[in-house]
Design a protein around this motif. Structure first.
Motif, PDB file in Angstrom:
ATOM      1  N   GLY A 265       0.802  -1.217   0.000  1.00 29.06           N
ATOM      2  CA  GLY A 265       0.000   0.000   0.000  1.00 29.06           C
ATOM      3  C   GLY A 265       0.832   1.262   0.000  1.00 29.06           C
ATOM      4  O   GLY A 265       0.338   2.331  -0.357  1.00 29.06           O
ATOM      5  N   ILE A 298      -3.885  -0.176   3.850  1.00 26.04           N
ATOM      6  CA  ILE A 298      -3.470  -0.342   2.449  1.00 26.04           C
ATOM      7  C   ILE A 298      -4.339   0.518   1.541  1.00 26.04           C
ATOM      8  O   ILE A 298      -3.833   1.292   0.715  1.00 26.04           O
ATOM      9  CB  ILE A 298      -3.562  -1.827   2.044  1.00 26.04           C
ATOM     10  CG1 ILE A 298      -2.531  -2.660   2.806  1.00 26.04           C
ATOM     11  CG2 ILE A 298      -3.344  -1.981   0.527  1.00 26.04           C
ATOM     12  CD1 ILE A 298      -2.744  -4.160   2.668  1.00 26.04           C
ATOM     13  N   ASN A 299      -5.650   0.400   1.685  1.00 30.39           N
ATOM     14  CA  ASN A 299      -6.559   1.168   0.837  1.00 30.39           C
ATOM     15  C   ASN A 299      -6.375   2.664   1.032  1.00 30.39           C
ATOM     16  O   ASN A 299      -6.370   3.442   0.066  1.00 30.39           O
ATOM     17  CB  ASN A 299      -8.003   0.774   1.125  1.00 30.39           C
ATOM     18  CG  ASN A 299      -8.367  -0.598   0.584  1.00 30.39           C
ATOM     19  OD1 ASN A 299      -7.660  -1.142  -0.270  1.00 30.39           O
ATOM     20  ND2 ASN A 299      -9.440  -1.169   1.085  1.00 30.39           N
ATOM     21  N   LEU A 302      -3.573   4.256  -0.812  1.00 31.52           N
ATOM     22  CA  LEU A 302      -3.729   4.282  -2.273  1.00 31.52           C
ATOM     23  C   LEU A 302      -4.656   5.392  -2.754  1.00 31.52           C
ATOM     24  O   LEU A 302      -4.792   5.598  -3.964  1.00 31.52           O
ATOM     25  CB  LEU A 302      -4.256   2.924  -2.754  1.00 31.52           C
ATOM     26  CG  LEU A 302      -3.250   1.769  -2.653  1.00 31.52           C
ATOM     27  CD1 LEU A 302      -3.949   0.431  -2.884  1.00 31.52           C
ATOM     28  CD2 LEU A 302      -2.106   1.942  -3.648  1.00 31.52           C
TER      29      LEU A 302
END
Length: 363
Positions: A265, A298-299, A302
């Protein structure tokens, strides 16, 4: 007074990844999210309330009836086709989460429907928008690396068992479409083929070693390109701790470059650039960095790259005095990545390499 946004956006699916879409569109003045929908209408209403969105619906049909210009698809993999076809029929442009589909026929129907309707179809491979990925692509194009001759993608990740048990659709062929290849490694398969060109043959194997799931948690493959180049791929979600991701390319000039993502990420970094008599390098796994990060983290990391891809998509719609252009990542691009990973599954099943026709490679 600010002018009204040009494009009305509807987001389909209010699960975890929808946050990335909501935050990204909030940063783009030319588009505004006016509606969300989810099969769980209560979740749609909660999302709309949290984000100050005017409309919340329980069906795609209701959302499209609100007059939507762009549909952003955040639903589970096998449901993408139904949403995309409905959006195309309504004349709405579509941005779809990866993978585009879980089988080639579905992906091809989605591309054909959008072409027939005259709407744009983009699919999220937001890691192409890393500055480091752009640098590698430029080094291929400007001759610094030159035509790639050898590549490798290493995707060595960690997932707790709870990752699969927390969502019933994960880890099955019917509802997830695959394991580490379909859900994680597809991003890096896309980067590999973007950097190295069209693929003509895949020979691979999959296995499930650690997780109690139907699909693979480990895979390896040899990939041959139309240019004659070859690459290897290794991927797993069974590592403890995660080692992150590395993509290494050697070109005909003799130069080699490596792109790394650690922890998962984080922004990609060029961790190796070797040319002539010079080697520039830095640690792929720096000391003191927590290797295992949760999905929300992680998301969240991004989001800037989701924003960059959405900004490109919106720009594509209004480019050339309103005639538009293709977005940076199209339906056919996403279909090419899907074709490669499905070939790994087929090759593992049959024990033989899968060869693509020229028409497959260019489709």
């Amino acid at each position: 007074m600010t002018s009204p946004a040009k494009y009305r956006v509807g987001i389909v699916g209010c699960g975890a990844i929808s946050r990335n879409h909501l935050e990204a569109f909030a940063a783009i003045p030319e588009a505004t999210v006016v509606a969300v929908c989810d099969v769980d209408a209560d979740r749609a209403r909660a999302t709309a309330s949290q984000w100050g969105i005017e409309h919340a619906y329980g069906s795609v049909e209701e959302l499209l009836a609100a007059g939507i210009d762009i549909v952003s698809v955040c639903t589970p993999h096998p449901t993408h086709e139904e949403v995309v076809l409905a959006a195309a029929a309504a004349g709405a442009h579509v941005l779809c989460e990866k993978p585009i589909a879980i089988d080639l026929a579905s992906a091809e129907r989605m591309v054909a429907a959008c072409d027939a309707a005259g709407v744009r179809l983009g699919v999220f491979f937001q890691r192409r928008f890393w500055p480091a990925a752009q640098r590698l692509r430029a080094a291929v194009d400007d001759g610094t690396i030159g035509r790639p001759i050898l590549g490798h993608a290493s995707v060595i990740l960690h997932r707790d068992p709870s990752y699969y048990s927390a969502a019933a659709w994960r880890g099955t062929w019917a509802t997830d479409g695959g394991g580490v290849l379909m859900t994680q490694a597809i991003h890096y398969i896309d980067l590999l083929q973007w950097l190295m060109g069209e693929v003509v043959e895949v020979h691979g194997h999959i296995a499930t070693f650690t997780h109690s799931i139907e699909v693979e948690d480990t895979a390896a493959a040899v990939i041959r390109f139309a240019s004659g180049a070859i690459a290897t791929l290794s991927a797993t979600t069974a590592a403890t701790p995660s080692l992150g991701v590395s993509i290494r390319i050697t070109g005909e000039t003799g130069a080699t470059a490596e792109l790394s993502e650690f922890p998962e990420g984080a922004d990609g970094r060029v961790t190796l650039f070797a040319r002539g008599g010079t080697i520039e390098s830095e640690p792929v796994q720096p000391a003191g960095v927590d290797p295992n990060v949760d999905l929300a983290t992680i998301n969240g990391q991004l989001i800037p790259h989701h924003t960059a891809q959405i900004r490109d998509f919106v720009s594509a719609l209004s480019a050339n005095d309103g005639e538009g252009r293709e977005p940076a990542i199209t339906g056919p691009d996403a279909t090419a990545a899907l074709r490669i990973l499905l070939a790994v599954y087929e090759s593992s099943r049959t024990g033989r390499p899968v060869t693509f026709s020229r028409e497959d490679a260019l489709a």
